[in-house]
Design an enzyme around this catalytic site. Sequence first.
Site, PDB file in Angstrom:
ATOM      1  N   ASP A 142       0.817  -1.391   0.062  1.00 12.48           N
ATOM      2  CA  ASP A 142      -0.039   0.064  -0.124  1.00 12.48           C
ATOM      3  C   ASP A 142       0.803   1.229  -0.206  1.00 12.48           C
ATOM      4  O   ASP A 142       1.450   1.532   0.896  1.00 12.48           O
ATOM      5  CB  ASP A 142      -1.019   0.036   1.012  1.00 12.48           C
ATOM      6  CG  ASP A 142      -0.104  -0.360   2.580  1.00 12.48           C
ATOM      7  OD1 ASP A 142       0.569  -1.365   2.672  1.00 12.48           O
ATOM      8  OD2 ASP A 142      -0.821   0.036   3.497  1.00 12.48           O
ATOM      9  N   GLU A 161      12.839   2.878   6.414  1.00 15.44           N
ATOM     10  CA  GLU A 161      11.881   1.696   6.036  1.00 15.44           C
ATOM     11  C   GLU A 161      12.262   1.462   4.623  1.00 15.44           C
ATOM     12  O   GLU A 161      11.955   0.214   4.099  1.00 15.44           O
ATOM     13  CB  GLU A 161      10.393   2.272   6.132  1.00 15.44           C
ATOM     14  CG  GLU A 161       9.472   1.473   5.555  1.00 15.44           C
ATOM     15  CD  GLU A 161       8.174   2.004   5.488  1.00 15.44           C
ATOM     16  OE1 GLU A 161       6.954   1.206   5.873  1.00 15.44           O
ATOM     17  OE2 GLU A 161       7.851   3.382   5.261  1.00 15.44           O
TER      18      GLU A 161
END
Length: 755
Positions: free
Chosen positions: A449, A666
């Site tokens: 996502d 990340e």
Amino acid sequence: MAPTLNHPTGVAFVDDGHGQVHVDAATYYGGGEAFTRSRTYSHSHIHGYIPKRAPLFEEDTHLRARRMSHDEKSVTSPRRFLIDVEETIRVVLEQEDTDGDFQISITDAGPKMMALGTATSNGFKTFDVRGTYMLSNLLQELALARDHGRKQSSRSSLSYDKNSFWHSLTRRIDGDGLEIITADPKNRTGRVQPRIYVPHGEPAMAEYYRKVAREKPHMNLDVQVLPPKPDDAVFVKSLNSKPGLLALAMNEVDDGKGGRTLKGIPFIVPGARFNELYNWDSYFISLGLLVDGQVTMAKGMVDHFIFEIKHYGKILNGSRSYYLCRTQPPFLTDMALQIYNQLDRSDMESNRQWLKRAIQAAIKEYHTIWVAEPRIDPKTGLSRYRPDGLGIPPETEATHFTHILEPYAEKHGISVLEFSEKYSNGVLKEPVLDEYFLHDRAVRESGHDTTYRFEKRCANLGTIDLQALLYKYEVDIGTAIREVFDDELELEEEFDLAPFPPSVEAYRNPYRESSTSRSQNSDEWFERADHRREMIDKYLWNENKKLYFDYDTVLEKQSLYESVTAFWALWAGCASESSAGNYSQSLKKFEVLGGLVSGTEESRGKISLDRPNRQWDYPYAWPPHQIMTWVGLERYGYLEDAQRLSYRFLYMMTTAFVDFNGVVPEKFDAVKLSHLVDAEYGNQGLDFKMVPREGFGWMNSAYQVGLSFLTTHMQVLFGSSANLENAVAQAAHAATDPLGLAMESLDISVYLLKR
């Protein structure tokens, strides 16, 4: 006779006998303060050396003298300093942190130099700490010294403990850990009351948390028990206004008072705004834990997944109430088998029983989630990300869907906020919007996502990544039954078995075989795997483009977005040798400076104000895609490709770490070799002051796993070239050069954290 030297009692001195410099902060600062030893103790810098400011070169006319041969240097032991912790932190930030973010990076405009007094000269002589990396190390070391209550320090650079990030990311759901784990940065209801939902059928656990609530009234903990079917879409939506943590597995232990109590099993969270147990993050985190020897921690995470399947019906997207309808990419079987292979061999029967529980849980998840409707398409036999749910996902940022909702709000003549509330509550009906959020939930279940690959169609796609993962499930389950359970496995929990082979007629038939009606054997699982591989080749392989693509089960055609998840077929072992042989050419579409991008630039399309970047598209690179491809390439004999790609990614990680105060984010922009990304969610793992304490879960693992692909000589090359392409060429040569291979036998320290 020399007079006796008097000094305060309990004073330790900075000398050869005081501690080891190259240990973690907790060990190094575990004792008391240490001072320099001098002939006149009263004149020593008892409170630490105050750093000399570097000259302001723009204003001062003199030049700083170069380091001379008579300056202090140490060949046999690490250099030690006299550093006043608080004052030096103040000076470093004032002088070097020009952008005020409490980090020292290459974007700061300070002089990048600071003089520190040496311990052996009692602060009389100084040594210059120069450059971004060394100054950021100094700042981090002083922050850790402050954490341990030290007023002074004698070392200016960090000695990294590979487990320190894991320690900071460790959570536990029990009386001792609730105050940390109940914090949810994604909760935007305005109600911050800690709340825990306990599954039906766990009365002892519910009573335990009620007792915690009574004993810790300051927490104002709300304990709720879920109904037997906690993933009903209407019920889950009703929890949006009162989100909470979901209880996980616990062990029964002695309470130290002659009785028994419950204790949470520790686990690792991804980090940053993700402060709960996640599904596919945990798989990649576990790979890093296994490399670092933390088998028990990884095993505990599988225990939580077994608990979730039993009580919540699936391995959840995350362990919060708003995730009850969603799962994520399935990795349980590979995760369990890898851990099983590293368990202590002294109690094989216990290990076997643990693996049995994991495989039984995986079989239930497989039959009730992945090959059950609505996720399976009976016509093709392909599985899809297609979760249940109602309304707008509550865990997203407040403005995330504003551009989608605005036209509907204008249509009804109300504000976006009012429309959002009425739509979510079912007062206003908008079928087109229902379809949009069906696909949006599917995107979130996919873990990707968001991406233009899945825009407004995800719930209809039989993706290559999901088919590859389920093929691996089928092979793993069959292998475990055959090799560990003597080709016979009884299922203890009752549920419906999905029809096989899949067809529209078979799924229309209401009859279902019960899981407890017979034992499982390996042949049926290998048959399922063979059938899935046939369907993958039939629907997903594109011979002209030499690549696997997602298949749209509604439009009945391939979706020609080129995704790096095509290489997951190599990881799972479902790619034929002939198709795998074409992969080296296809690999070039995704390989850039920093490794593998998520998809090609052509597939993503043009970016504009009305069509912004999505974080799972080009040019972004993520640890799951790197690790899966490295392993897949090695599995099919393309080790040199795997080594080259892992080198690229680790080089990018190392550069960011060195240039930006130890950051471990990340994801990356692999084209610009930057952690500063321009996408809808920005980046995670960047928001820290002075010292990075967590990194980011799967990025931490990517480094540890990536290193395992590289020879020691290749690792040393991290520090040998400022040009990545030159370094990659040298690394590739090192992998086959006889001299480079011979160096493997030498004890060469990895250069990464010593630059």
